[in-house]
Design a protein around this motif. Structure first.
Motif, PDB file in Angstrom:
ATOM      1  N   ARG A  14       0.977  -1.204   0.001  1.00 25.98           N
ATOM      2  CA  ARG A  14       0.127  -0.105  -0.058  1.00 25.98           C
ATOM      3  C   ARG A  14       1.012   1.225   0.045  1.00 25.98           C
ATOM      4  NH1 ARG A  14      -2.454   0.372   6.022  1.00 25.98           N
ATOM      5  NH2 ARG A  14      -0.429   0.437   7.221  1.00 25.98           N
ATOM      6  N   GLY A  15       0.396   2.245  -0.612  1.00 28.45           N
ATOM      7  CA  GLY A  15       1.189   3.675  -0.495  1.00 28.45           C
ATOM      8  C   GLY A  15       1.785   3.863  -1.925  1.00 28.45           C
ATOM      9  N   ASP A  16       1.678   2.739  -3.120  1.00 29.31           N
ATOM     10  CA  ASP A  16       2.276   2.922  -4.377  1.00 29.31           C
ATOM     11  C   ASP A  16       1.617   3.455  -5.270  1.00 29.31           C
ATOM     12  OD1 ASP A  16       4.308   1.307  -3.143  1.00 29.31           O
ATOM     13  OD2 ASP A  16       3.728  -0.475  -3.966  1.00 29.31           O
ATOM     14  N   ASN A  17       0.265   3.674  -5.078  1.00 21.12           N
ATOM     15  CA  ASN A  17      -0.612   4.211  -6.179  1.00 21.12           C
ATOM     16  C   ASN A  17      -1.897   4.463  -5.677  1.00 21.12           C
ATOM     17  OD1 ASN A  17      -2.806   3.870  -8.483  1.00 21.12           O
ATOM     18  ND2 ASN A  17      -0.884   3.861  -9.512  1.00 21.12           N
ATOM     19  N   SER A  60      -6.942   2.055  -2.749  1.00 19.91           N
ATOM     20  CA  SER A  60      -8.088   1.773  -2.100  1.00 19.91           C
ATOM     21  C   SER A  60      -8.418   0.329  -2.289  1.00 19.91           C
ATOM     22  CB  SER A  60      -9.296   2.400  -3.023  1.00 19.91           C
ATOM     23  OG  SER A  60      -9.369   2.018  -4.218  1.00 19.91           O
ATOM     24  N   HIS A  61      -7.735  -0.283  -3.273  1.00 20.49           N
ATOM     25  CA  HIS A  61      -7.774  -1.786  -3.324  1.00 20.49           C
ATOM     26  C   HIS A  61      -7.020  -2.666  -2.173  1.00 20.49           C
ATOM     27  CE1 HIS A  61     -10.157  -2.269  -7.122  1.00 20.49           C
ATOM     28  NE2 HIS A  61      -9.480  -1.299  -7.620  1.00 20.49           N
ATOM     29  N   GLN A  86      -8.774  -4.700   0.594  1.00 20.67           N
ATOM     30  CA  GLN A  86      -8.367  -6.289   0.948  1.00 20.67           C
ATOM     31  C   GLN A  86      -8.117  -6.210   2.346  1.00 20.67           C
ATOM     32  OE1 GLN A  86      -5.366  -5.986  -2.056  1.00 20.67           O
ATOM     33  NE2 GLN A  86      -6.358  -7.025  -3.440  1.00 20.67           N
ATOM     34  N   ILE A  87      -7.376  -5.457   2.985  1.00 16.28           N
ATOM     35  CA  ILE A  87      -7.009  -5.586   4.419  1.00 16.28           C
ATOM     36  C   ILE A  87      -8.305  -5.590   5.215  1.00 16.28           C
ATOM     37  CG2 ILE A  87      -5.837  -4.174   6.202  1.00 16.28           C
ATOM     38  CD1 ILE A  87      -3.857  -3.234   4.057  1.00 16.28           C
ATOM     39  N   GLN A 118     -10.118   1.269 -11.562  1.00 14.42           N
ATOM     40  CA  GLN A 118     -10.875   2.169 -10.686  1.00 14.42           C
ATOM     41  C   GLN A 118     -10.527   2.046  -9.315  1.00 14.42           C
ATOM     42  OE1 GLN A 118     -14.877   1.827 -11.875  1.00 14.42           O
ATOM     43  NE2 GLN A 118     -14.670   3.027 -13.933  1.00 14.42           N
ATOM     44  N   ALA A 119     -10.706   3.081  -8.557  1.00 13.52           N
ATOM     45  CA  ALA A 119     -10.552   2.828  -7.267  1.00 13.52           C
ATOM     46  C   ALA A 119     -11.956   2.240  -6.671  1.00 13.52           C
ATOM     47  CB  ALA A 119     -10.242   4.113  -6.449  1.00 13.52           C
TER      48      ALA A 119
END
Length: 124
Positions: free
Chosen positions: A50-53, A58-59, A63-64, A112-113
């Protein structure tokens, strides 16, 4: 002397985000229905990436939350197995997991987010 004109560097183009890793995580969550601990591997991958894009974040968040909410209700269902209702709870958790993964994959394929990744439902 000639004035030095500022040179602007060419715009840096970011490569398009790859959907491969989030897709693998969704598949690991679905595989967890039959193969224990693949969901754990998936959530670790989501935390690491997370934090890459922006839209992929949001995905990863979705998922988390899917992992932790599923674990919570799976544990409750397991505790209720002595009563018949535990089987129903576990069945509903599996259905909920499949629906969330399907919705996540749908948005991912459209690049899409997830509209509401912090929801307990389908993310809409």
């Amino acid at each position: 002397m000639h004035p030095v004109s500022p040179v602007t560097p060419p715009p840096v183009e970011t490569p398009p985000a790859s959907n491969t890793l989030p897709t693998i995580i969704y598949v690991l969550f679905l595989a967890n229905i039959m193969v224990p601990f693949t969901g754990l591997i998936g959530v670790i991958m989501a935390y690491i990436n997370r934090g890459d894009n922006i839209y992929l974040d949001s995905h990863y968040q979705f998922q988390i939350r899917t992992f932790w909410i599923g674990l919570l209700f799976g544990f409750i269902g397991f505790l209720l197995l002595a009563l018949v209702i535990g089987w129903l709870v576990l069945f509903l958790v599996v259905v909920w997991l499949i629906v969330r993964c399907a919705i996540g994959l749908k948005y991912l394929n459209k690049q899409q987010a997830i509209p509401n990744p912090t929801s307990w439902g389908t993310g809409r």
